[in-house]
Design a protein around this motif. Structure first.
Motif, mmCIF file in Angstrom:
data_model
loop_
_atom_site.group_PDB
_atom_site.id
_atom_site.type_symbol
_atom_site.label_atom_id
_atom_site.label_comp_id
_atom_site.label_asym_id
_atom_site.label_seq_id
_atom_site.Cartn_x
_atom_site.Cartn_y
_atom_site.Cartn_z
ATOM 1 N N GLY A 1 -18.308 -4.004 -27.353
ATOM 2 C CA GLY A 1 -17.059 -3.573 -26.724
ATOM 3 C C GLY A 1 -17.026 -3.823 -25.236
ATOM 4 N N LEU A 2 -16.049 -4.615 -24.780
ATOM 5 C CA LEU A 2 -15.887 -4.876 -23.347
ATOM 6 C C LEU A 2 -14.686 -4.153 -22.757
ATOM 7 C CD1 LEU A 2 -16.681 -8.641 -22.628
ATOM 8 C CD2 LEU A 2 -18.213 -6.684 -22.743
ATOM 9 N N SER A 3 -13.663 -3.899 -23.555
ATOM 10 C CA SER A 3 -12.468 -3.251 -23.027
ATOM 11 C C SER A 3 -12.788 -1.812 -22.623
ATOM 12 C CB SER A 3 -11.340 -3.283 -24.052
ATOM 13 O OG SER A 3 -11.790 -2.825 -25.300
ATOM 14 N N TYR A 4 -11.934 -1.254 -21.773
ATOM 15 C CA TYR A 4 -12.270 0.069 -21.220
ATOM 16 C C TYR A 4 -12.018 1.206 -22.203
ATOM 17 C CZ TYR A 4 -7.472 1.736 -20.251
ATOM 18 O OH TYR A 4 -6.187 2.193 -20.365
ATOM 19 N N LYS A 5 -11.260 0.928 -23.270
ATOM 20 C CA LYS A 5 -11.045 1.929 -24.315
ATOM 21 C C LYS A 5 -10.905 1.205 -25.646
ATOM 22 C CE LYS A 5 -6.904 3.827 -24.488
ATOM 23 N NZ LYS A 5 -5.629 4.473 -24.103
ATOM 24 N N LYS A 6 -11.022 1.951 -26.728
ATOM 25 C CA LYS A 6 -11.075 1.300 -28.039
ATOM 26 C C LYS A 6 -9.722 0.759 -28.490
ATOM 27 C CE LYS A 6 -10.547 5.320 -31.131
ATOM 28 N NZ LYS A 6 -11.190 6.037 -32.236
ATOM 29 N N ASN A 7 -9.808 -0.305 -29.282
ATOM 30 C CA ASN A 7 -8.665 -0.908 -29.975
ATOM 31 C C ASN A 7 -7.638 -1.567 -29.047
ATOM 32 O OD1 ASN A 7 -9.923 0.164 -32.238
ATOM 33 N ND2 ASN A 7 -8.587 1.951 -32.326
ATOM 34 N N VAL A 8 -8.079 -1.950 -27.845
ATOM 35 C CA VAL A 8 -7.207 -2.691 -26.929
ATOM 36 C C VAL A 8 -7.987 -3.857 -26.316
ATOM 37 C CG1 VAL A 8 -5.835 -0.645 -26.372
ATOM 38 C CG2 VAL A 8 -7.752 -1.261 -24.894
ATOM 39 N N ASP A 9 -7.250 -4.772 -25.675
ATOM 40 C CA ASP A 9 -7.885 -5.918 -25.021
ATOM 41 C C ASP A 9 -7.916 -5.753 -23.501
ATOM 42 O OD1 ASP A 9 -5.165 -6.104 -24.578
ATOM 43 O OD2 ASP A 9 -5.060 -8.271 -24.865
ATOM 44 N N ASP A 10 -7.740 -4.541 -23.023
ATOM 45 C CA ASP A 10 -7.580 -4.250 -21.598
ATOM 46 C C ASP A 10 -8.952 -4.102 -20.919
ATOM 47 O OD1 ASP A 10 -6.795 -3.355 -19.102
ATOM 48 O OD2 ASP A 10 -5.236 -2.035 -19.893
ATOM 49 N N PHE B 1 -22.259 -10.284 -25.996
ATOM 50 C CA PHE B 1 -21.332 -9.193 -26.287
ATOM 51 C C PHE B 1 -20.549 -9.496 -27.554
ATOM 52 C CE2 PHE B 1 -18.471 -12.098 -24.106
ATOM 53 C CZ PHE B 1 -17.262 -11.936 -24.782
ATOM 54 N N SER B 2 -20.015 -8.440 -28.130
ATOM 55 C CA SER B 2 -19.122 -8.579 -29.273
ATOM 56 C C SER B 2 -17.920 -7.674 -29.054
ATOM 57 C CB SER B 2 -19.834 -8.202 -30.576
ATOM 58 O OG SER B 2 -18.966 -8.392 -31.679
ATOM 59 N N ASP B 3 -16.739 -8.273 -29.082
ATOM 60 C CA ASP B 3 -15.505 -7.513 -28.929
ATOM 61 C C ASP B 3 -14.392 -8.261 -29.649
ATOM 62 O OD1 ASP B 3 -13.017 -6.402 -27.981
ATOM 63 O OD2 ASP B 3 -14.173 -5.380 -26.440
ATOM 64 N N PRO B 4 -13.845 -7.694 -30.724
ATOM 65 C CA PRO B 4 -12.816 -8.389 -31.501
ATOM 66 C C PRO B 4 -11.525 -8.620 -30.734
ATOM 67 C CG PRO B 4 -13.025 -6.111 -32.233
ATOM 68 C CD PRO B 4 -14.166 -6.367 -31.292
ATOM 69 N N TYR B 5 -11.353 -7.925 -29.606
ATOM 70 C CA TYR B 5 -10.111 -8.047 -28.847
ATOM 71 C C TYR B 5 -10.230 -9.003 -27.658
ATOM 72 C CZ TYR B 5 -8.566 -4.091 -31.604
ATOM 73 O OH TYR B 5 -8.220 -3.272 -32.650
ATOM 74 N N VAL B 6 -11.435 -9.464 -27.376
ATOM 75 C CA VAL B 6 -11.641 -10.368 -26.238
ATOM 76 C C VAL B 6 -11.872 -11.774 -26.781
ATOM 77 C CG1 VAL B 6 -13.058 -10.892 -24.219
ATOM 78 C CG2 VAL B 6 -12.590 -8.508 -24.833
ATOM 79 N N THR B 7 -10.859 -12.603 -26.661
ATOM 80 C CA THR B 7 -10.926 -13.953 -27.226
ATOM 81 C C THR B 7 -10.885 -15.045 -26.166
ATOM 82 O OG1 THR B 7 -8.510 -13.938 -27.501
ATOM 83 C CG2 THR B 7 -9.843 -13.214 -29.375
ATOM 84 N N LYS B 8 -10.646 -14.652 -24.918
ATOM 85 C CA LYS B 8 -10.542 -15.641 -23.852
ATOM 86 C C LYS B 8 -11.715 -15.514 -22.885
ATOM 87 C CE LYS B 8 -5.492 -15.462 -24.030
ATOM 88 N NZ LYS B 8 -4.271 -15.072 -23.304
ATOM 89 N N LYS B 9 -11.899 -16.542 -22.083
ATOM 90 C CA LYS B 9 -12.931 -16.524 -21.046
ATOM 91 C C LYS B 9 -12.637 -15.390 -20.062
ATOM 92 C CE LYS B 9 -15.030 -19.479 -17.519
ATOM 93 N NZ LYS B 9 -15.002 -20.782 -16.834
ATOM 94 N N ILE B 10 -13.684 -14.709 -19.643
ATOM 95 C CA ILE B 10 -13.512 -13.551 -18.759
ATOM 96 C C ILE B 10 -13.732 -13.960 -17.308
ATOM 97 C CG2 ILE B 10 -14.370 -11.251 -18.174
ATOM 98 C CD1 ILE B 10 -15.348 -11.141 -21.149
#
Length: 430
Positions: free
Chosen positions: A328-337, A359-368
């Motif tokens: 999980g990279l997003s600041y809260k669950k179930n979002v891409d934020d 890392f593994s995050d289903p909501y992060v699909t783009k380069k950070i």
């Protein structure tokens, strides 16, 4: 054109609404106004966003492309601020970040500079960007007062946004809407306007009270999250599980509201907004101790996670080039934020120490790419083989999409920052 004309335009939904800033606040708001029958002109300096909207594509995960199409039924989106001339109501939803722990209102100043020559009598401006009490009156009101008879032939207000990313973008009209006005006449027309889109309108007695209330809402959360994170540190020293303790405390039906501990704070509301009031309060000779103390504690949680990494490294005799998996990279669950995400702060530390990680995050699909991180790695697919590669798995963001049984069975050691697992010889808390 006069006040009654503007009132009639709103009443018949013939008013044109300009929304400046098509991000996490402005885009859902534009869609809502469009659904309610108004023509919306969206403004943003990011031309990529305009291109996406023109193609009827959404750039925010929780908002479908189908929703974007509502804006284009009557309106359009543009980077050309001269179109402000065509608007009856102008809603400002631009970012208000920090710079060296002080309010950074450069986006608001840029907006005012770009629209001021296109403003005309009998328009209304409403600021929805969060800022310190006095911003609307001092930054916008002082400018308008030089050009118009403010409150008589031009109208100004502030209305706090209450969007909870990942939960209410598509139902913001059901959340009570606080509104305020520069004068009684301003409040009257602004209140009438928002009533056409929101179910419950809550008028404030002044611009400053409305601005303060938004900060109070966010500081309340910041202080309570800081408090429960401190309790987590205390419980850990005593060898106790804070999540089990909270389960017990939650059974009290009065006088207690549970806040969940975590790996730190993220988003805009908690890490950023409290500092706006802290800075403003200093101008009045007040040192807001709770605000800075909660900020300090919430930042110290990262050190707590790092101490757990070092604890495992020492007690499990990990090899020098050990591997870490961040869930999980997003600041809260179930979002891409990713705004102010604790996971990104952890990555900064791992990069600095040259520790191997994925890392593994289903909501992060783009380069950070952020101000401090340029991460070309892609999200790892979670399976038995991949999980076994890592010495430590750190659960930072507990997305519902994760298969927690799979993770538990195939991880070597888990640092659980979200209370998803019971503590045992494989799981420790952070």
């Amino acid at each position: 054109m006069n006040y009654n004309s503007l009132y009639k335009l709103v009443s018949t939904r013939q008013a044109t609404i300009g929304v400046i800033g098509l991000g996490y606040v402005g885009l859902p708001l534009s869609i809502l106004f469009s659904k309610k029958g108004f023509k919306v002109i969206g403004f943003d300096i990011d031309k990529k966003k305009i291109e996406q909207i023109d193609k009827r594509k959404s750039y925010i995960d929780r908002i479908s492309s189908k929703e974007i199409a509502y804006i284009l039924k009557k309106g359009f989106c543009t980077s050309d601020f001269s179109n402000v001339l065509k608007c009856d109501f102008i809603i400002i939803c631009v970012p208000t970040p920090l710079k060296k722990n002080k309010p950074n209102l450069e986006y608001l100043k840029f907006t005012i500079k770009n629209i001021k020559n296109f403003l005309k009598p009998y328009q209304a401006i409403v600021l929805e960007s969060t800022s310190y009490p006095g911003t609307t009156r001092e930054m916008i009101g002082s400018l308008l007062d030089k050009k118009f008879n403010l409150g008589k032939n031009f109208y100004l207000g502030f209305s706090s946004e209450r969007i909870n990313p990942g939960f209410n973008e598509n139902s913001i009209n059901k959340i009570p809407k606080v509104v305020s006005g520069y004068s009684e006449k301003c409040l009257e027309i602004i209140k009438f306007f928002y009533k056409k889109s929101f179910k419950n309108i809550v008028p404030a007695k002044s611009l400053e009270m409305a601005e303060f209330s938004k900060l109070l809402e966010n500081i309340y959360r910041s202080v309570n999250i800081g408090f429960v994170n401190e309790m987590k540190l205390v419980a850990d020293k005593m060898g106790l599980d804070i999540f089990e303790i909270l389960k017990l405390a939650k059974t009290k039906p009065f006088g207690f509201q549970a806040f969940e501990p975590g790996p730190g704070i993220g988003g805009h509301c908690i890490p950023i907004d409290p500092n706006y009031l802290h800075w403003r309060a200093k101008k009045f000779g007040i040192d807001t101790k709770f605000i800075k103390l909660s900020e300090k504690i919430n930042l110290e949680v990262l050190k707590f996670i790092i101490s757990k990494i070092n604890f495992i490294k020492k007690n499990k005799n990990l090899r020098k080039n050990f591997n870490i998996l961040i869930l999980g990279l997003s600041y809260k669950k179930n979002v891409d934020d990713l705004r102010e995400s604790a996971s990104l702060k952890l990555i900064e530390y791992l990069n600095k120490k040259k520790i191997n990680f994925q890392f593994s995050d289903p909501y992060v699909t783009k380069k950070i790419q952020t101000r401090s991180i340029d991460l070309s790695k892609k999200s790892l697919k979670l399976n038995k083989k991949n999980l076994k590669k890592f010495d430590i798995t750190i659960l930072m963001t507990d997305h519902d999409a994760f298969n927690y049984d799979l993770i538990y069975k195939n991880s070597n050691m888990i640092i659980d920052c979200r209370g998803r697992y019971s503590i045992d010889n494989k799981v420790i808390r952070a």
